[in-house]
Write an enzyme that holds these catalytic residues in place. Structure first.
Site, short mmCIF file in Angstrom:
data_model
loop_
_atom_site.label_atom_id
_atom_site.label_comp_id
_atom_site.label_asym_id
_atom_site.label_seq_id
_atom_site.Cartn_x
_atom_site.Cartn_y
_atom_site.Cartn_z
CE LYS A 69 12.03 9.07 16.37
NZ LYS A 69 11.73 7.67 15.96
CG HIS A 116 16.29 -0.68 17.62
ND1 HIS A 116 15.35 0.28 17.92
CD2 HIS A 116 17.13 -0.11 16.73
CE1 HIS A 116 15.61 1.38 17.23
NE2 HIS A 116 16.68 1.16 16.49
CD GLU A 137 8.19 7.03 16.52
OE1 GLU A 137 9.26 7.48 16.06
OE2 GLU A 137 8.10 5.90 17.01
CE LYS A 178 14.03 10.97 10.02
NZ LYS A 178 15.07 10.33 10.77
NE ARG A 185 16.57 24.51 32.95
CZ ARG A 185 17.04 25.38 33.85
NH1 ARG A 185 17.41 26.59 33.46
NH2 ARG A 185 17.13 25.04 35.10
NE ARG A 213 10.66 10.90 13.61
CZ ARG A 213 11.51 11.89 13.88
NH1 ARG A 213 11.05 13.05 14.30
NH2 ARG A 213 12.81 11.71 13.75
CD GLU A 232 17.99 3.45 8.74
OE1 GLU A 232 16.79 3.39 8.41
OE2 GLU A 232 18.37 3.27 9.92
CG HIS A 238 21.26 1.53 13.20
ND1 HIS A 238 20.34 1.14 14.15
CD2 HIS A 238 20.57 2.34 12.34
CE1 HIS A 238 19.17 1.69 13.88
NE2 HIS A 238 19.28 2.42 12.79
CG HIS A 243 14.48 0.94 12.64
ND1 HIS A 243 14.25 0.87 11.29
CD2 HIS A 243 15.44 1.90 12.80
CE1 HIS A 243 15.02 1.75 10.66
NE2 HIS A 243 15.75 2.38 11.56
CG ASN A 302 11.29 3.35 14.30
OD1 ASN A 302 12.50 3.48 14.18
ND2 ASN A 302 10.56 4.10 15.09
P1 NAD Z 1 28.54 5.75 12.91
O1 NAD Z 1 28.20 7.10 13.37
O2 NAD Z 1 29.12 4.80 13.92
O3 NAD Z 1 29.53 5.88 11.68
C1 NAD Z 1 29.98 4.70 11.07
C2 NAD Z 1 31.52 4.63 11.03
O4 NAD Z 1 31.99 5.43 9.97
C3 NAD Z 1 32.20 5.13 12.29
O5 NAD Z 1 33.34 4.36 12.52
C4 NAD Z 1 32.58 6.55 11.90
O6 NAD Z 1 33.64 7.05 12.65
C5 NAD Z 1 32.95 6.37 10.45
N1 NAD Z 1 32.82 7.51 9.59
C6 NAD Z 1 31.88 8.46 9.61
N2 NAD Z 1 31.99 9.26 8.54
C7 NAD Z 1 33.05 8.83 7.85
C8 NAD Z 1 33.66 9.24 6.63
N3 NAD Z 1 33.15 10.22 5.89
N4 NAD Z 1 34.77 8.59 6.22
C9 NAD Z 1 35.26 7.55 6.93
N5 NAD Z 1 34.71 7.08 8.07
C10 NAD Z 1 33.60 7.73 8.51
O7 NAD Z 1 27.25 5.01 12.30
P2 NAD Z 1 26.07 5.50 11.35
O8 NAD Z 1 25.71 4.32 10.56
O9 NAD Z 1 26.38 6.76 10.68
O10 NAD Z 1 24.90 5.83 12.39
C11 NAD Z 1 24.35 4.82 13.20
C12 NAD Z 1 23.72 5.48 14.40
O11 NAD Z 1 22.67 6.34 13.96
C13 NAD Z 1 23.10 4.50 15.36
O12 NAD Z 1 23.48 4.84 16.67
C14 NAD Z 1 21.61 4.69 15.18
O13 NAD Z 1 20.88 4.41 16.33
C15 NAD Z 1 21.55 6.13 14.81
N6 NAD Z 1 20.35 6.50 14.06
C16 NAD Z 1 19.66 7.57 14.48
C17 NAD Z 1 18.55 7.99 13.78
C18 NAD Z 1 17.82 9.22 14.20
O14 NAD Z 1 16.73 9.49 13.66
N7 NAD Z 1 18.37 10.02 15.10
C19 NAD Z 1 18.13 7.30 12.64
C20 NAD Z 1 18.89 6.20 12.21
C21 NAD Z 1 20.00 5.81 12.94
N1 GLY Z 2 14.83 6.94 12.12
C1 GLY Z 2 13.49 6.98 12.61
C2 GLY Z 2 12.97 8.33 12.86
O1 GLY Z 2 13.67 9.31 12.67
O2 GLY Z 2 11.87 8.48 13.27
#
Ligand code: NAD
Ligand code: GLY
Length: 390
Positions: A158, A267, A252, A242, A136, A256, A200, A280, A263, A260
């Protein structure tokens, strides 16, 4: 006697450049931005007290940074464990999440165990969700290693996994206790992933800060070539914006949603093409162009503004032409967008912008959205520069 330590170059001293506070009452935490931070938890200004720390990473990031992070944590915890997940957006699912729970239970981790998400947004979102659920709720630290994760996903709490019917559909709001952005980790990030992160960064301009939008335009080449001072400013300003938005609307209920921008279309692109086909950030880049075209149709921005944003997205190395989704393009987009979390009673709501850096949430008739989709699939903001080849 041979001392193996003498053959190892010492890590350069860590430099903390900026601290951005995110103000959420008892859930407040700092975002630490600097070089070499993952080697030096002393710069983090405190760590959760626990006997066990678990570094959650993936098969790409672990060989690069996990041993260093584990060594840095060793003086602070009796046990430092490691969970290595498969890589990629397509693995952001129940089965992979369960691997974290399996490891925590197999090693007898208690409810004080601290999780450290070492990786991009995929690792961060899954580790955060695991931390929210395990017993939890256990504390977790975000150690983002992609640009996208440093400027967005690690901040704000998130957490989620994907469902075949929709992106990030299963998750929780759950804040980390620290975000540690080590800019040095970006050196190993592949170009395509780095550019995805720029989407972003760009997003914060249209929705909140026209001065920052001007700055990004003026520095896009320096950003592309990862000039350290320019990257540091981009990460800092993105995190400040942010943090300000999340500080006003953590869960949100309104404001917030502006984060997006791009997005809702993005998405749909990710889900429609299959997770992992477009990154993404690539989908968000193209989605911002589509949202700008929609903003123009609603009379909020001029064609020149759409052209400007399209050129910037293309200059960031991102696609601007919308992919055609089989079998019926606009209808497919619309059905995918109806499961967007901003939709209410089946009505899709879009983040649109004006030219003063203000963003709004608007319900738009399907016919107008369909026109925008078809126009963007045919060239969108009128530049060919950003057709993605994967
Ligand atoms: P990712 O986590 O897939 O990383 C991208 C690639 O880079 C992967 O292959 C990873 O293994 C590699 N990598 C990571 N760090 C590295 C480094 N320093 N050197 C070499 N390779 C490296 O993708 P991302 O773009 O970081 O994140 C996308 C995800 O984030 C999506 O799932 C999206 O939905 C999510 N997201 C979440 C929020 C939120 O608020 N929680 C906001 C935006 C995006
Ligand atoms: N990336 C959108 C949010 O964090 O709300």
């Amino acid at each position: 006697m041979f001392d193996s330590r003498s053959s190892v170059d010492p890590a350069p001293p860590a430099t903390l450049l900026h601290t951005v506070a995110i103000d959420l009452g008892e859930r407040s935490y700092p975002i630490l931005i600097g070089h070499g931070l993952l080697d030096d938890p002393q710069t983090w200004g405190g760590l959760p007290r626990a006997s066990t720390a678990v570094v959650v990473s993936n098969e790409i990031v672990a060989p690069l940074y996990a041993a260093r992070l584990r060594a840095a944590l060793a003086p602070h915890y009796a046990r430092v464990l490691e969970v290595v997940l498969p890589d990629g957006e397509a693995t952001k699912d129940w089965a992979t999440l369960n691997r974290i729970f399996d490891a925590l239970l197999a090693h007898g981790c208690d409810r004080k165990t601290v999780l450290l998400a070492l990786g991009g947004g995929v690792v961060g979102d899954m580790t955060g969700f695991a931390a929210a659920c395990y017993m939890r709720g256990v504390p977790f630290v975000q150690v983002p290693t992609t640009l996208l994760a440093q400027v967005d996903s690690s901040v704000g709490g998130k957490t989620a996994i994907n469902h075949p019917l929709g992106k990030n559909m299963i998750g929780a709001f759950y804040q980390p206790v620290r975000v540690v952005c080590d800019l040095a980790a970006l050196a190993t990030l592949p170009e395509r992933e780095y550019c995805a992160g720029l989407a972003e960064v760009i997003k914060y301009g249209p929705i909140h800060d026209t001065v920052f939008l001007d700055w990004i335009e003026a520095h896009i080449e320096a950003l592309r070539s990862r000039e350290p001072a320019i990257v540091a400013h981009a990460v800092r300003r993105s995190c400040e914006i942010k943090a300000a938005v999340v500080g006003q609307d953590e869960r949100e209920s309104g404001l917030r949603a502006i984060l997006n921008f791009g997005h809702t279309f993005g998405h749909a692109i990710e889900a429609g093409l299959g997770y992992g086909q477009w990154l993404h950030g690539e989908a968000v880049g193209c989605g911002m162009v589509m949202a700008a075209v929609l903003s123009q149709r609603l009379g909020l921005v001029s064609p020149a503004y759409v052209e400007r944003l399209t050129r910037l997205v293309a200059a960031a190395g991102l696609p601007t032409r919308a992919p055609v989704l089989a079998p019926d393009n606009a209808a497919r987009y619309l059905s995918l967008m109806r499961v967007d979390k901003k939709a209410e009673a089946g009505e899709i709501r879009f983040v649109v912008v004006d030219e003063r850096g203000q963003a709004y949430l608007r319900a738009v008739p399907d016919a107008v959205v369909a026109e925008v989709i078809e126009a963007c699939a045919a060239g969108g903001g009128d530049t060919d520069a950003g057709t993605l080849r994967v």
